[in-house]
Motif scaffolding. Structure first.
Motif, mmCIF file in Angstrom:
data_model
loop_
_atom_site.group_PDB
_atom_site.id
_atom_site.type_symbol
_atom_site.label_atom_id
_atom_site.label_comp_id
_atom_site.label_asym_id
_atom_site.label_seq_id
_atom_site.Cartn_x
_atom_site.Cartn_y
_atom_site.Cartn_z
ATOM 1 N N UNK A 173 5.567 -6.312 2.562
ATOM 2 C CA UNK A 173 5.257 -7.193 1.573
ATOM 3 C C UNK A 173 3.916 -6.765 0.792
ATOM 4 N N UNK A 174 3.937 -5.542 0.609
ATOM 5 C CA UNK A 174 2.541 -4.997 0.237
ATOM 6 C C UNK A 174 2.559 -4.895 -1.420
ATOM 7 N N UNK A 175 1.471 -5.790 -1.891
ATOM 8 C CA UNK A 175 1.358 -5.831 -3.329
ATOM 9 C C UNK A 175 1.166 -4.488 -3.825
ATOM 10 N N UNK A 176 1.836 -3.655 -4.543
ATOM 11 C CA UNK A 176 1.348 -2.470 -5.095
ATOM 12 C C UNK A 176 0.720 -2.343 -6.609
ATOM 13 N N UNK A 177 0.845 -3.498 -7.486
ATOM 14 C CA UNK A 177 0.275 -3.370 -8.628
ATOM 15 C C UNK A 177 0.047 -4.762 -8.911
ATOM 16 N N UNK A 181 -2.093 -4.026 1.557
ATOM 17 C CA UNK A 181 -1.450 -4.093 2.602
ATOM 18 C C UNK A 181 -1.858 -5.384 3.619
ATOM 19 N N UNK A 182 -0.932 -5.955 4.191
ATOM 20 C CA UNK A 182 -1.110 -7.097 5.201
ATOM 21 C C UNK A 182 -1.405 -6.672 6.420
ATOM 22 N N UNK A 183 -2.605 -6.776 7.239
ATOM 23 C CA UNK A 183 -3.003 -6.479 8.543
ATOM 24 C C UNK A 183 -2.470 -7.862 9.382
ATOM 25 N N UNK A 243 2.459 -4.670 8.075
ATOM 26 C CA UNK A 243 2.411 -3.902 7.000
ATOM 27 C C UNK A 243 3.568 -2.575 7.070
ATOM 28 N N UNK A 244 3.920 -2.496 8.206
ATOM 29 C CA UNK A 244 5.091 -1.782 8.375
ATOM 30 C C UNK A 244 6.643 -2.084 8.581
ATOM 31 N N UNK A 245 6.540 -3.401 8.383
ATOM 32 C CA UNK A 245 7.762 -4.113 8.699
ATOM 33 C C UNK A 245 8.441 -4.642 7.340
ATOM 34 N N UNK A 246 9.725 -4.737 7.052
ATOM 35 C CA UNK A 246 10.584 -5.147 6.335
ATOM 36 C C UNK A 246 10.478 -6.555 6.161
ATOM 37 N N UNK A 257 -6.371 -8.906 4.778
ATOM 38 C CA UNK A 257 -5.696 -8.402 3.357
ATOM 39 C C UNK A 257 -6.431 -7.078 3.182
ATOM 40 N N UNK A 258 -5.642 -5.907 3.102
ATOM 41 C CA UNK A 258 -6.592 -4.731 3.052
ATOM 42 C C UNK A 258 -6.642 -4.294 1.456
ATOM 43 N N UNK A 259 -7.451 -5.136 0.552
ATOM 44 C CA UNK A 259 -7.121 -4.852 -0.811
ATOM 45 C C UNK A 259 -8.182 -3.600 -1.451
ATOM 46 N N UNK A 260 -7.370 -2.825 -1.978
ATOM 47 C CA UNK A 260 -7.936 -1.641 -3.000
ATOM 48 C C UNK A 260 -8.002 -2.260 -4.170
ATOM 49 N N UNK A 261 -9.272 -2.484 -4.706
ATOM 50 C CA UNK A 261 -9.694 -2.783 -5.985
ATOM 51 C C UNK A 261 -9.865 -1.517 -6.805
ATOM 52 N N UNK A 262 -9.448 -1.300 -8.059
ATOM 53 C CA UNK A 262 -9.355 -0.288 -8.985
ATOM 54 C C UNK A 262 -10.838 -0.438 -9.756
#
Length: 320
Positions: free
Chosen positions: A51-55, A85-87, A111-114, A188-193
């Protein structure tokens, strides 16, 4: 367990799919993703794997707000490097022994489950086209045999992603569906651009204690008004009194990260050596264009008794 209510206060975000928002499901298997686009052009993409937000694009779809590695695995082979990613149910390496999460891998299994796409929510109080809400679910019955064996507890997760014109809200609802209590951590392991890490400051943490993992997990107090990054940073700020942390770039506010029912925030940037050592981090100099501001409940453990629910999350506001 932290002595506070399990359910958060209202974030005043619309709770329904808005008429006119376009939602599409593309790909197959682990590569399946859900894309939602507002009539005004803003969009969000969520990979069902993790359920990873990629964009997340704001400003009419012109501005990408999340950093995603050029070598991020989007095929379900490993956790995604970038996005959100959701931890769950453990943050970082699990306790070595004696805890229910001890047999799990780092950052747990969410983060590694469907996940399952539960669809768009509808209600009578959000009849406009300025937002869309997507729900995703993960349940103990849907785990791999390996994950189920490592954490044989009955739970249900619902992850709600709400896209608005200038913000993205991500909220996780955790329910104990078993007969026994369990403990967990959540992040919530958020990578901000961002454009240039040398021009970034993070405000809203003055006076807050943090554990510095770069300095042998020693405890310190934030003495400067702004957190600036000039090398590897890996800090866990806990019991933050105010709700908002602001990312400032080149003197102007870029993001507001608003926590809800969560008192912890991790600030992370791998810098030169660690970025180069990670095989899925690309380009090597990508650390100059990202900063992780990660909301969560990672100071100790949250405990849920049978039938209890915990809910927490964030709203990220793009301030361009």
């Amino acid at each position: 367990m932290v002595d506070r209510a399990n359910r958060p206060s209202a974030l005043n975000a619309p709770s329904a799919a808005a008429p006119g928002a376009q939602v599409d499901i593309t790909g197959s298997g682990a590569s399946s993703k859900v894309t939602a686009t507002l009539p005004s052009g803003e969009s969000v993409e969520v990979l069902l794997y993790g359920a990873t937000v990629t964009s997340w694009k704001s400003n009419g779809g012109k501005t990408e707000n999340l950093w995603l590695s050029e070598k991020a695995a989007l095929d379900g082979s490993k956790a995604v490097r970038g996005g959100v990613p959701v931890v769950f149910p453990v943050f970082g390496p699990p306790p070595k022994s004696g805890h229910a999460t001890s047999a799990l891998p780092q950052h747990g299994f969410a983060r590694t489950s469907r996940w399952e796409f539960l669809g768009k929510s509808t209600s009578e109080d959000a009849l406009d086209s300025s937002s869309v809400k997507l729900d995703f679910g993960l349940y103990s019955s849907g785990l791999t045999e390996e994950a189920r064996k490592a954490w044989p507890l009955d739970f249900g997760l619902v992850y709600s992603v709400t896209l608005s014109k200038d913000s993205l809200q991500t909220v996780v609802n955790v329910r104990n569906e078993g007969e026994t209590s369990f403990e967990f951590q959540f992040l919530l392991h958020t990578y901000l651009k961002i454009k240039d890490i040398s021009k970034v400051a993070i405000n809203g943490l003055l006076g807050v204690e943090y554990v510095d993992k770069v300095l042998n997990a020693t405890t310190h107090s934030q003495k400067d008004e702004s957190v600036t990054i000039t090398g590897e940073v890996d800090r866990v700020y806990s019991k933050i009194p105010q709700d908002t942390t602001t990312v400032v770039e080149d003197g102007a506010p870029r993001f507001d990260v608003v926590r809800d029912n969560l008192q912890d925030t991790v600030v992370w940037n791998p810098w030169t050596e660690k970025a180069a050592a990670m095989g899925d981090f690309s380009p090597d100099a990508g650390f100059k264009e990202m900063v992780c501001v990660e909301v969560g409940a990672v100071n100790g453990w949250q405990k849920l008794e049978k039938g209890e629910v915990f809910e927490g999350g964030q709203t990220i506001k793009s301030l361009l």
